[in-house]
Structures are given as C-alpha cells and as structure tokens.
Design an enzyme around this catalytic site. Structure first.
Site, PDB file in Angstrom:
ATOM      1  N   SER A  47      43.944  51.736  35.690  1.00 42.64           N
ATOM      2  CA  SER A  47      42.587  51.295  35.371  1.00 42.64           C
ATOM      3  C   SER A  47      41.614  52.452  35.211  1.00 42.64           C
ATOM      4  O   SER A  47      40.645  52.355  34.444  1.00 42.64           O
ATOM      5  CB  SER A  47      42.082  50.345  36.464  1.00 42.64           C
ATOM      6  OG  SER A  47      42.158  50.964  37.735  1.00 42.64           O
ATOM      7  N   ASP A  83      32.103  47.442  41.803  1.00 38.43           N
ATOM      8  CA  ASP A  83      33.119  46.886  42.702  1.00 38.43           C
ATOM      9  C   ASP A  83      33.431  47.813  43.869  1.00 38.43           C
ATOM     10  O   ASP A  83      34.308  47.519  44.682  1.00 38.43           O
ATOM     11  CB  ASP A  83      34.405  46.552  41.929  1.00 38.43           C
ATOM     12  CG  ASP A  83      35.049  47.780  41.278  1.00 38.43           C
ATOM     13  OD1 ASP A  83      34.544  48.912  41.467  1.00 38.43           O
ATOM     14  OD2 ASP A  83      36.071  47.603  40.589  1.00 38.43           O
ATOM     15  N   HIS A  91      36.227  51.312  41.490  1.00 38.45           N
ATOM     16  CA  HIS A  91      36.363  52.130  40.285  1.00 38.45           C
ATOM     17  C   HIS A  91      35.120  52.997  40.103  1.00 38.45           C
ATOM     18  O   HIS A  91      34.039  52.626  40.533  1.00 38.45           O
ATOM     19  CB  HIS A  91      36.562  51.232  39.057  1.00 38.45           C
ATOM     20  CG  HIS A  91      37.844  50.478  39.102  1.00 38.45           C
ATOM     21  ND1 HIS A  91      37.925  49.176  39.544  1.00 38.45           N
ATOM     22  CD2 HIS A  91      39.107  50.859  38.797  1.00 38.45           C
ATOM     23  CE1 HIS A  91      39.190  48.768  39.495  1.00 38.45           C
ATOM     24  NE2 HIS A  91      39.927  49.771  39.045  1.00 38.45           N
TER      25      HIS A  91
END
Length: 341
Positions: free
Chosen positions: A81, A246, A249
């Site tokens: 990610s 979040d 990240h």
C-alpha cells in the site's frame, strides 16, 4: 539490538533465504503468541489496508521535456500500500508520482509511470507483480522501485521466506535489464495505536527484516534505501502531519519525505547523479563495509543507501553505504498516455 547483533541476524536470515532455509522468524514465536490479542486490537484500530481509495497515478510526467524521437524513461512501482500510495487523495501525492516528477526534472526527459503495487501485499505477491511487468519484453522498465515488508511483519511471514521472494524479484528484474531500488521495511514501532511491549517488538522485527532485505537485494544487483526512520523519529515527532487519517499510512507530506530520500538513489542507479557524489564522503560517515554491517547500519538510519561494491572479501561481499542529501521533489499531476514501445 546493537548494529553488530542485527548484522549477524540479518546475515543468517539472508543465508537461509539463499539456501532454502525457512525457520528463522522475525521475532520470538512465544513472545509473538503472548501479544496476539494486542496485535488484533492494533489492526482493528489502524485498519487492514483495504478500505482506502488509492489514486490512479499512472501516466506521463515531464511532458515539457519531450524531444521527438527520444523515448520516455519507464518507471514502475511495485510492493504494498505504501508503494501504491494509499492514504492520500490526489494522484500527484503518491510516491510513484513524486518520484516520476522528480526523475523527469533531473533527467530532463519525460517519465512514464506504471504502478502494479497492491494494498495488503506481502513479499510473496512480488512474483505476480514482476510477471505483469515482464509480460511484454519490449516494455521492460528502466527503473523499478519496490516498497515492501510491513505486511510480512504483521502477517508473521518467516523472514527467510520474505527475503527469498524479494531477492527473486530483484534478480528477475535485473536479468531483464531494469535497475532496481528497494525501500526496505518501515519501522512499524511508530504506529500510534500500537502500545508497548508490541511497539518494541514491532520495531525490532521491522529493522531485522530491513537489514536482511538489504543483503538479499544488494547480492542480486539492486540498491536499497532504508525507510525505517522515515516512519520513525520524523513521524514520531510529528505524527499528525506525517501520518494519514488512518494513523497508519503516510500523509501527503509523509510521502514527500520518503520520495526525497529515494529519488537520489533512483537517479544514481540510472547514472544521472554527478559522479563526485557517488564517492564516499567520510564527513557523512559514508564508506565501504561488509554488506551485513552496512545493512544493519542502514536499518537504523533513514534514507541510507546501500549498493554493491566489492563482490567478495575476507568477510564476504562488501557494499558502499551512502547518506545522500535529500532533494525536494516537484509535485505534478500525471498526463495519461498509452505507453509506447
């Protein structure tokens, strides 16, 4: 863990990866077992890496540098990610877009960006990603940037298996003719919802894996840049700015910080950096070291590059450890194109 101890562990992991061993884990199994409840709680708090939208950043950057008859440079992002750019909302904020923009400015050539990274991916997904890249031999990239390792730690993948997958990916890409730069495993001990003693264990496991990744990558002809401390002291000191919504990240500014560290190595791999900057600078504590020691030192300091130097020596292969000066990267939006042969 001291640098020398980390070097010994990393050497054992890399050797196990190279010769088929599979039993060396990232941390004590008993300790990890005792902390499983806290791991599950932390995962629920930070998310599982699949909920956020990932901006589509593929396309051509630096179109102003186009010269008729001169092909664009090809840059491909692989990994998880972080490589995909999860956590930001605009394509220009992703690490791939930032690196493509910066590379175009340094090379004064357009750069075509492709991104095959997948949120949630661990190192065992690299085989699929590399296959996608090499499916068309006429479109082999000039440079590949891999960011991988965080999910290997959280999923407790054996370190030898993790490094074996990464080393194989680097070897396949280098054999095909692409340069490879790997951003090694970030420091998961800085994620806000993770509490002690899991925080200490996550940091130890992350740095062990990062050092072992460095050995495996360098032995296959790639270069590494440590991302650990970019998600360490700098993120820890200013988490609201450098972490995304979040709390897991990176934010847009966090990705800029990482891209500034990786860009000089990408340019050096392509021969675009001034030759004098490739020589070790003793004032910056740069120099030639046994690869395991270089890997251990790099795992503890953000933005440190490790590249192959001498194939063998009394203590095995040697590497050049560089602490390159970070360069600000331009932020531009991609211009979608159909890649040309």
């Amino acid at each position: 863990m001291t640098s020398m101890s980390r070097a010994r562990v990393a050497r054992r992991i890399a050797a196990g990866a190279a010769y088929g061993g599979g039993g060396i884990g990232l941390a004590g199994a008993a300790a990890m077992g005792l902390l499983l409840a806290e791991v599950r709680l932390a995962r629920r708090q930070v998310g599982n890496g699949t909920a956020s939208h990932v901006p589509h950043a593929e396309g051509r950057y630096g179109r102003a540098y186009a010269v008729p008859g001169e092909p664009a440079l090809r840059l491909v992002m692989l990994g998880d990610s972080t490589a995909a750019g999860q956590g930001v909302h605009r394509a220009a904020q992703t690490p791939g877009a930032l690196l493509a923009s910066g590379l175009a400015a340094v090379a004064e050539r357009p750069v075509e960006l492709r991104n095959v990274a997948r949120p949630g991916a661990a190192s065992d997904d690299l085989d699929r990603q590399v296959a996608l890249i090499l499916a068309e031999p006429s479109l082999v990239p000039d440079i590949c940037v891999i960011m991988i390792g965080a999910n290997d730690v959280t999923h407790r993948m054996p370190a030898t298996r993790s490094v074996r997958h990464l080393s194989t990916a680097v070897r396949r890409l280098r054999t095909a003719g692409a340069e490879v730069v790997v951003g090694t495993c970030p420091d998961l001990g800085t994620i806000e919802p993770v509490q002690q003693p899991l925080r200490w264990l996550a940091r130890r496991a992350s740095r062990q894996l990062a050092a072992a990744q460095t050995i495996g990558v360098v032995e296959q002809g790639g270069r590494t840049v440590s991302l650990g401390d970019l998600l360490g002291p700098e993120f820890e000191a200013n988490p609201r700015e450098l972490f995304g919504p979040d709390n897991y990240h990176p934010s847009a500014e966090g990705y800029v910080t990482a891209a500034m560290a990786v860009l000089p190595t990408v340019c050096a791999a392509l021969g675009l950096w001034p030759a004098e900057e490739d020589r070790p600078d003793a004032s910056r504590r740069e120099g030639f070291l046994p690869v395991a020691r270089a890997a251990a030192e790099a795992a503890s300091e953000a933005g440190t590059e490790v590249a192959a130097a001498v194939p063998t020596g009394p203590k095995g292969p040697w590497a050049l450890l560089k602490r390159r000066r970070r360069r600000r990267v331009p932020v531009t939006e991609p211009a979608p194109v159909t890649p040309s042969p």
